[in-house]
Design an enzyme around this catalytic site. Structure first.
Site, PDB file in Angstrom:
ATOM      1  CG  ASP A 284      49.554  41.508  44.872  1.00  0.00           C
ATOM      2  OD1 ASP A 284      49.810  40.718  43.947  1.00  0.00           O
ATOM      3  OD2 ASP A 284      48.543  41.423  45.600  1.00  0.00           O
ATOM      4  CG  ASN A 292      41.008  37.794  36.576  1.00  0.00           C
ATOM      5  OD1 ASN A 292      41.025  38.558  35.606  1.00  0.00           O
ATOM      6  ND2 ASN A 292      42.114  37.347  37.150  1.00  0.00           N
ATOM      7  CG  HIS A 297      40.271  35.021  33.237  1.00  0.00           C
ATOM      8  ND1 HIS A 297      41.195  35.011  34.254  1.00  0.00           N
ATOM      9  CD2 HIS A 297      39.354  34.058  33.555  1.00  0.00           C
ATOM     10  CE1 HIS A 297      40.886  34.086  35.144  1.00  0.00           C
ATOM     11  NE2 HIS A 297      39.763  33.486  34.741  1.00  0.00           N
ATOM     12  CG  ASP A 301      44.315  38.983  30.149  1.00  0.00           C
ATOM     13  OD1 ASP A 301      44.762  38.627  31.256  1.00  0.00           O
ATOM     14  OD2 ASP A 301      43.945  38.183  29.263  1.00  0.00           O
ATOM     15  CD  GLU A 327      47.555  38.907  41.527  1.00  0.00           C
ATOM     16  OE1 GLU A 327      47.097  38.628  42.640  1.00  0.00           O
ATOM     17  OE2 GLU A 327      47.705  38.060  40.614  1.00  0.00           O
TER      18      GLU A 327
END
Length: 418
Positions: A284, A292, A297, A301, A327
């Site tokens: 994680d 973010n 965002h 990505d 994630e």
């Protein structure tokens, strides 16, 4: 073929029509036959004819069409030969040459006093043409249309005997297999006699590889297989669409690793092997929401995509990696010792920590937390239990400062740092 204009067709038809009229009045004007003499020679009686002007025109007209027809036959000779129509082409040439050669011999021998066998030669020529029309169905629309369709079809059609020796092929097949031009009927189709047509074949066409579906239809004569029709249909575009759909259903479009459903499906199959040992990791990204919020965002990505590439670089080719959600990433290692698996987890964590992400003017770094669980060889493996255990180990890492990897210990459900 080029269709002649109406004016050209009228001009071509005019001399025969005029000749028919001249035949009716030749006694008056002597335009076709100038003089006819009854001659006895060696006990045989025949007519000796002196040609008139229109007979000369008729000869020129006839010989012109003879050479035109002969030129067309020569032009298409190779096409007939390649399609195993030797008998047709040779009979056509014979029917054309027979009356012409007979007339030439008659004119050259004894200055026209020899016997004229032209009527007999013409009858034989017409008989040959009648045989061609009847035996080969030259005037039937269906065989002509079938030949035209087969030659112009996009699929490659190859006809072989029962042992896949070459007999015939259409134009598409000749373009796909250029070596056909050098084959004779009865030759082995493939240079390597061990090769054969299979259900799907990949062939190089130009600069690209194309995929063809191969269909084979047996040609039977009575109860015996005498040959086979082989059809090759280009399915490259369809194959690409299927692969694209498969990728969409199998891989996560963002990280280009297995999606959750595909990871679970493949992991369940792998874990049925109790003769192997397995290690499951839950990974994680630390404080991903903050990334973010700070950089947007799109930068998040980009971070996920680079993370997936870096993690994959630390794994073996057969290891499973999938996106668990958000994630979180799951990794399944088969037949790796526990100590080696913990080394891999530490290496992944360091690789991620050292990577730099640059996106739209933003530069930042990531850290990850990894929970690890191990299932020994010889014991039943449960994916649900392993995910639950790895998730507990991951939760412990998060509460112990993050940026680390911990192993789940089954005894009292405690976790220890690797």
């Amino acid at each position: 073929p080029v269709r002649p204009s109406a004016k050209t067709r009228i001009l071509i038809s005019f001399p025969p029509l005029l000749l028919a009229l001249i035949f009716q009045v030749f006694r008056v004007f002597n335009l076709y036959i100038n003089k006819v003499t009854f001659v006895e020679q060696a006990g045989v009686y025949h007519w000796q004819v002196v040609m008139g002007p229109f007979q000369i025109i008729n000869l020129i007209y006839s010989y012109a069409f003879f050479f035109l027809s002969l030129g067309l036959i020569v032009k298409y000779f190779n096409v007939f030969r390649k399609h195993n129509r030797h008998e047709q082409i040779y009979l056509l040439i014979a029917s054309l040459l027979l009356p012409v050669l007979t007339h030439v011999v008659f004119r050259l021998c004894a200055q026209g006093t020899a016997h004229d066998y032209s009527p007999l030669a013409m009858g034989m020529s017409l008989s040959l043409l009648l045989y061609l029309v009847r035996h080969f169905s030259l005037l039937r629309v269906i065989p002509l249309a079938r030949t035209r369709v087969i030659e112009q079809m996009e699929d490659a059609l190859i006809i072989c005997d029962a042992r896949q020796r070459y007999l015939d092929a259409n134009l598409a097949a000749r373009a796909l297999f250029p070596h056909i031009e050098n084959l004779q009927p009865g030759d082995h189709f493939f240079v390597d006699k061990g090769m054969r047509f299979i259900e799907e074949m990949q062939l190089k066409v130009g600069d690209s590889m194309r995929t063809f579906k191969v269909s084979q239809t047996q040609i039977r004569q009575g109860k015996k297989d005498s040959g086979v029709c082989i059809l090759l249909h280009d399915i490259t575009q369809k194959q690409e669409m299927v692969e694209k759909l498969f990728d969409g259903a199998t891989f996560d479009s963002m990280m280009n690793i297995l999606n959750r459903a595909s990871f679970f499906e493949r992991a369940e199959i792998a874990l049925t092997d109790t003769g192997s040992e397995f290690t499951l990791m839950m990974l994680d990204i630390d404080h991903f929401k903050r990334i973010n919020d700070l950089y947007g965002h799109a930068s998040g990505d980009a971070a996920l995509q680079k993370l997936a590439r870096v993690v994959q670089s630390a794994l073996r080719k057969g290891d499973l990696i999938g996106r668990f959600g958000g994630e979180e990433v799951t990794i399944l290692l088969e037949n790796v010792s526990l100590s080696a698996a913990m080394v891999t987890a530490s290496r992944i964590r360091r690789l991620v920590e050292n990577m730099t992400i640059e996106h739209e003017g933003n530069t930042f770094h990531l850290t990850v937390s990894i929970g690890v669980t191990h299932s020994k060889r010889g014991e039943p493996h449960s994916l649900d239990e392993m995910i639950e255990q790895a998730d507990k180990a991951l939760y412990a890492v998060k509460h112990s400062g993050r940026n680390g990897s911990l192993l789940y210990e089954s005894g009292d459900e405690a976790v220890s740092k690797a």
